[in-house]
Scaffold this active site. Structure first.
Site, PDB file in Angstrom:
ATOM      1  N   ASN A   8       0.695  -1.228   0.100  1.00 40.08           N
ATOM      2  CA  ASN A   8      -0.107  -0.347   0.063  1.00 40.08           C
ATOM      3  C   ASN A   8       1.231   0.789  -0.349  1.00 40.08           C
ATOM      4  OD1 ASN A   8      -1.711   1.622   0.235  1.00 40.08           O
ATOM      5  ND2 ASN A   8      -2.946   1.144   2.543  1.00 40.08           N
ATOM      6  N   TRP A   9       1.113   1.916  -1.148  1.00 39.67           N
ATOM      7  CA  TRP A   9       1.889   3.109  -1.180  1.00 39.67           C
ATOM      8  C   TRP A   9       1.666   4.462  -0.570  1.00 39.67           C
ATOM      9  CZ3 TRP A   9       4.253   2.758  -6.704  1.00 39.67           C
ATOM     10  CH2 TRP A   9       4.883   1.373  -6.996  1.00 39.67           C
ATOM     11  N   LYS A  10      -0.172   4.488  -0.806  1.00 38.01           N
ATOM     12  CA  LYS A  10      -0.638   5.250   0.167  1.00 38.01           C
ATOM     13  C   LYS A  10      -0.568   6.529  -0.625  1.00 38.01           C
ATOM     14  CE  LYS A  10      -0.216   3.089   4.560  1.00 38.01           C
ATOM     15  NZ  LYS A  10       0.114   3.440   6.205  1.00 38.01           N
ATOM     16  N   HIS A  95      -9.443   0.726   4.586  1.00 42.21           N
ATOM     17  CA  HIS A  95      -8.420   1.228   5.231  1.00 42.21           C
ATOM     18  C   HIS A  95      -8.963   2.220   6.641  1.00 42.21           C
ATOM     19  CE1 HIS A  95      -4.694   2.684   6.225  1.00 42.21           C
ATOM     20  NE2 HIS A  95      -3.955   0.996   5.299  1.00 42.21           N
ATOM     21  N   GLU A 165      -5.806  -4.996  10.805  1.00 39.61           N
ATOM     22  CA  GLU A 165      -4.430  -3.884  10.275  1.00 39.61           C
ATOM     23  C   GLU A 165      -5.232  -2.873  11.650  1.00 39.61           C
ATOM     24  OE1 GLU A 165      -2.867  -2.959   7.143  1.00 39.61           O
ATOM     25  OE2 GLU A 165      -4.346  -1.555   6.683  1.00 39.61           O
ATOM     26  N   GLY A 171       1.970   3.312  10.996  1.00 41.77           N
ATOM     27  CA  GLY A 171       2.204   3.996  10.791  1.00 41.77           C
ATOM     28  C   GLY A 171       3.192   4.214  11.226  1.00 41.77           C
ATOM     29  N   SER A 213       3.051  -2.098  10.712  1.00 43.18           N
ATOM     30  CA  SER A 213       3.753  -2.257  10.171  1.00 43.18           C
ATOM     31  C   SER A 213       5.521  -2.825  10.538  1.00 43.18           C
ATOM     32  CB  SER A 213       4.717  -1.750  12.368  1.00 43.18           C
ATOM     33  OG  SER A 213       4.521  -0.413  12.326  1.00 43.18           O
ATOM     34  N   GLY A 234       2.803  -0.930   4.728  1.00 46.84           N
ATOM     35  CA  GLY A 234       3.072  -0.110   4.204  1.00 46.84           C
ATOM     36  C   GLY A 234       4.009   0.799   4.055  1.00 46.84           C
TER      37      GLY A 234
HETATM   38  P1  PGA Z   1       2.253   0.768   7.469  1.00 48.82           P
HETATM   39  O1  PGA Z   1       1.443   1.137   7.073  1.00 48.82           O
HETATM   40  O2  PGA Z   1       3.121  -0.416   7.498  1.00 48.82           O
HETATM   41  O3  PGA Z   1       3.045   2.080   7.833  1.00 48.82           O
HETATM   42  O4  PGA Z   1       2.065   0.301   9.496  1.00 48.82           O
HETATM   43  C1  PGA Z   1       0.255  -0.371   6.802  1.00 48.82           C
HETATM   44  C2  PGA Z   1      -0.678  -0.160   6.120  1.00 48.82           C
HETATM   45  O5  PGA Z   1      -1.640   1.748   6.943  1.00 48.82           O
HETATM   46  O6  PGA Z   1      -1.286  -0.388   5.294  1.00 48.82           O
END
Ligand code: PGA
Length: 253
Positions: A8-10, A95, A165, A171, A213, A234
């Site tokens: 998930n590149w956001k 999400h 999640e 994050g 994470s 992420g």
């Molecule tokens: P993260 O995000 O790996 O940066 O914690 C995961 C996500 O929100 O899908």
């Protein structure tokens, strides 16, 4: 079952050129893996251009969202139909970062229904904001699943992927990682909810992913001890080398 590893590149990277570079470097390795299906979910504006770089089904594209209407006066929205028109095969739905912007369980249900009208796979994200000693968070996650899957047939439910999640583990602000044992417990609970929702044997095969994470240090522990079929990654998916390490770990797990 192949391991499903979703990036998930956001809202990254800022430029299309960098998105192509990152996709190419991951695809070189990911497209050769036998035991892993890799899904890259870039910002929508890059889907079409990255679609040109897809070489085989081992490394495909996904969207981070889809609106429930097919077309019309919905400024800023993109439909599942349009996403299907690109090479995307998966769509992340619900999400926590979208829920935080006001997305409701009923919106998520409508989105899943519209995604399932196409040969697309919805990746439903569920997870509690925080944990409490009374285990109310378990009820919340169960409810998120039930509400997201309201009025779906067994066949439709069988096409959904669930990503657990826990918001507190997502994050750079995450205070701690989710223990594989806690992930395992929640995965088991999710399987029970799915079994309750449908009498069908097929829901047994619904992939359950863990996200929050994930990195190359802890990915093996989730895949081995977390009772999950894959990972939603992420931050660590934005670093090509780090993400490839995770893919190689999954290939061997
Ligand atoms: P993260 O995000 O790996 O940066 O914690 C995961 C996500 O929100 O899908």
């Amino acid at each position: 079952m192949k391991k499903l590893i979703i990036a998930n590149w956001k809202m990254n990277p800022t430029r299309g050129l960098d998105a192509r570079k990152l996709f190419k470097s991951v695809n070189t390795i990911a497209s050769k893996l036998k035991n892993v299906e890799t899904v890259i979910c870039p910002p929508l504006v890059y889907l079409e251009s990255l679609g040109e770089l897809v070489t085989n089904r081992a490394c495909v594209l996904g969207s981070q969202d889809a609106f429930w209407e097919h077309a019309g006066p919905f400024t800023g929205q993109v439909s599942a139909d349009m996403i299907f028109g690109t090479k995307a095969r998966y769509v992340i739905v619900g999400h926590s970062e979208r829920r935080a912007l006001g997305e409701t369980d009923s919106d998520i249900n409508k989105k899943i229904k519209s995604i399932l009208q196409f040969p697309l796979i919805p990746v439903l994200c569920v997870g509690e904001i925080s944990r409490d000693d009374d285990h109310q968070f378990v009820k919340l996650v169960k409810n998120q699943i039930r509400l997201a899957l309201v009025d779906l047939t067994d066949e439709e439910i069988s096409r959904v992927v669930i990503a657990y999640e826990p918001v507190w583990a997502i994050g750079s602000k995450a205070k701690k990682a989710c223990e594989p044992a806690d992930c395992r417990e929640m995965s088991h609970i999710i399987k029970t909810v799915l079994a309750d929702l449908s009498n069908s044997e097929i829901t047994k095969n619904i992939p359950i992913l863990y996200g929050g994470s994930v990195n190359s240090e802890n990915s093996e522990s989730y895949l081995k001890d977390g009772l999950v079929d894959g990972l939603l990654v992420g931050r660590a998916s934005l670093d090509g080398k780090e993400f490839i390490k995770i893919l190689k770990i999954a290939e061997k797990s």
